[in-house]
Scaffold this motif. Structure first.
Motif, PDB file in Angstrom:
ATOM      1  N   LEU A  67       0.832  -1.183   0.000  1.00  0.00           N
ATOM      2  CA  LEU A  67       0.000   0.000   0.000  1.00  0.00           C
ATOM      3  C   LEU A  67       0.873   1.242   0.000  1.00  0.00           C
ATOM      4  CD1 LEU A  67      -1.627  -2.309   1.766  1.00  0.00           C
ATOM      5  CD2 LEU A  67      -3.259  -0.428   1.977  1.00  0.00           C
ATOM      6  N   GLY A  79       0.577   5.920   0.159  1.00  0.00           N
ATOM      7  CA  GLY A  79      -0.266   7.060   0.470  1.00  0.00           C
ATOM      8  C   GLY A  79      -0.603   7.145   1.934  1.00  0.00           C
ATOM      9  N   SER A 133      -7.501   7.846   1.780  1.00  0.00           N
ATOM     10  CA  SER A 133      -7.209   6.489   2.257  1.00  0.00           C
ATOM     11  C   SER A 133      -6.033   5.946   1.468  1.00  0.00           C
ATOM     12  CB  SER A 133      -8.412   5.559   2.121  1.00  0.00           C
ATOM     13  OG  SER A 133      -8.700   5.296   0.770  1.00  0.00           O
ATOM     14  N   ARG A 153      -3.667   3.800  -0.925  1.00  0.00           N
ATOM     15  CA  ARG A 153      -3.943   3.183  -2.213  1.00  0.00           C
ATOM     16  C   ARG A 153      -3.409   1.752  -2.227  1.00  0.00           C
ATOM     17  NH1 ARG A 153      -2.059   8.221  -3.087  1.00  0.00           N
ATOM     18  NH2 ARG A 153       0.033   7.460  -3.495  1.00  0.00           N
TER      19      ARG A 153
END
Length: 124
Positions: free
Chosen positions: A100, A102, A107, A109
């Motif tokens: 993941l 960000g 939220s 990414r």
């Protein structure tokens, strides 16, 4: 080769608990953020929780804060999602994901690697 293998889904009554596990069998994601998404039929897949490779940064969706806890065991290349006080709205297929990126706003990414999904059903 990256392979995420999930386990721990099932059927539980509202208020109950389940623990999901995701193992990186290739041990290739040790230094990446790992997390969970969920999806119900007819809706987009949504972010649930993630944990950085150090464990020092953790994000949760607002809908699960205070009820779910994500953790990782690097010795076993495994990420866990402890789900307590489950509600019928938590019913979904849960997918492990990495890496993941960000921040929590809006939220994180998802990355390119997904597990096969595990069904969680919460009865009222």
């Amino acid at each position: 080769q990256v392979e995420l293998v999930e386990s721990g889904g099932g059927l539980v009554q509202a208020g109950g608990s389940l623990r999901l596990s995701c193992t990186d069998s290739g041990d290739t994601l040790r230094y990446y953020t790992m997390g969970w998404f969920r999806q119900v039929p007819g809706k987009e897949r949504e972010f649930v929780a993630c944990i950085s490779w150090t464990g020092g940064t953790i994000y949760y969706a607002d809908s699960v804060k205070g009820r779910f806890t994500i953790s990782r065991d690097d010795a076993k290349n495994t990420v866990h999602l402890q789900m307590n006080s489950l509600k019928p709205d938590d019913t979904a297929v849960y997918y492990c994901n990495a890496p993941l990126s960000g921040s929590a706003d809006p939220s994180p990414r998802p990355g390119n690697y997904w597990g096969q999904g595990t069904q969680v059903t919460v009865s009222s």
